[in-house]
Design an enzyme around this catalytic site. Structure first.
Site, PDB file in Angstrom:
ATOM      1  N   HIS A   9       0.767   4.740   4.340  1.00  0.00           N
ATOM      2  CA  HIS A   9      -0.013   5.273   3.006  1.00  0.00           C
ATOM      3  C   HIS A   9       0.803   6.765   2.740  1.00  0.00           C
ATOM      4  CE1 HIS A   9      -3.705   2.583   3.246  1.00  0.00           C
ATOM      5  NE2 HIS A   9      -2.594   2.104   3.346  1.00  0.00           N
ATOM      6  N   SER A  63       0.901  -1.424   0.029  1.00  0.00           N
ATOM      7  CA  SER A  63      -0.090   0.097  -0.188  1.00  0.00           C
ATOM      8  C   SER A  63       0.877   1.331  -0.056  1.00  0.00           C
ATOM      9  CB  SER A  63      -1.008   0.050   1.088  1.00  0.00           C
ATOM     10  OG  SER A  63      -1.702  -1.069   1.227  1.00  0.00           O
TER      11      SER A  63
END
Length: 293
Positions: free
Chosen positions: A240, A194
């Site tokens: 992220h 991610s």
């Protein structure tokens, strides 16, 4: 010119002893098809399709050595066909995930946790190839294929690979910088691509702006995934954010480098981003007493 086994070519590469035209590279083969560039005969093995007629392998090799390679808007070499780097990254993630299923210890051996960054630094990168579930890897690989295919074509293979891998490191560094020693976040392991995928989001945003394309869709996608990271439990939003910032910085390096000195600026810029990540990670680990000496 000599043939592959060292025999002399027919005079002028045109006629054999009895007169019929022969291939210069294979004097035992008659050929009435001539190269459109050098006009020498070329047997089927030595013929290469061209826009008009055929070229011989020697002319093709010479053209590739002396001709200028087509470049993308950001300096990458234009390539047709499959997105090799994107598919390789997907294959690596799938292979590691299957290894996790077969050998569960793999996850704990390669996952990233802030308190382990100073003693086992390879985890900063290896965690990006691990995943927690089939849904987890399926979503990340879908996004990687969708965005990666485009960015690899626009940036070129080597530049795209650099953005992805450095953004993966940036995701782990983000987790480290935003974790507090002694809290759950300091000891909680994290896995997944991610951070690297968010890095692609950031790079794509800058690239689209440079190409004067509407970045509205990617902005919405970033916002939606950003909100999910805060709402859904057990999602490392710190990774992220770290990946997004790193990817945007690398996107700026690739997109804004002056054309005449583009490649050197891109190399130095990528190195600077890597150095900033390294210094930030070392400083945080040293300040918390978790840096191995």
């Amino acid at each position: 010119m000599t043939d592959p086994v060292g025999g002399a070519a027919a005079p002028g590469g045109d006629q054999g002893p009895q007169g019929p035209p022969v291939c210069p590279r294979h004097p035992d083969r008659e050929s009435y098809v001539r190269c459109q560039r050098c006009e020498r005969p070329a047997c089927p093995e030595c013929q290469r399709p061209a826009a008009v007629g055929v070229h011989c392998v020697d002319c093709v090799r010479e053209a590739s050595r002396t001709g200028r390679q087509a470049r993308t808007a950001f300096g990458g070499q234009v390539r047709r066909g499959r997105p090799v780097v994107t598919l390789t990254l997907i294959g690596a993630c799938v292979a590691v995930f299957l290894l996790q299923m077969a050998v569960p210890q793999t996850t704990s051996d390669l996952a990233f946790a802030p308190f382990l960054g100073g003693v086992e630094p390879w985890r900063f990168l290896t965690a990006a190839f691990l995943h927690g579930s089939w849904i987890h890897i399926a979503f990340n690989m879908y996004v990687l294929f969708t965005i990666g295919t485009y960015l690899e074509q626009v940036l070129g293979r080597s530049r795209f690979a650099a953005v992805y891998l450095v953004a993966a490191l940036g995701g782990s560094v983000g987790s480290l910088l935003l974790a507090s020693p002694g809290t759950t976040s300091w000891f909680q392991p994290s896995v997944g691509a991610s951070g690297a995928v968010f890095g692609l989001f950031g790079a794509l945003l800058v690239v689209q702006r440079k190409l004067r394309q509407n970045p509205g869709q990617i902005v919405v996608l970033i916002l939606i995934n950003g909100v999910i990271g805060f709402v859904v439990p057990n999602i490392a939003w710190q990774a992220h954010l770290g990946g997004l910032v790193t990817g945007a910085a690398l996107g700026a390096v690739m997109a804004l480098a002056p054309q005449r000195v583009r490649t050197p600026v891109q190399l130095v810029g990528t190195g600077v981003v890597l150095l900033v990540l390294l210094v930030a990670a070392v400083a945080k680990l040293a300040a918390t007493g978790y840096l191995a000496v």
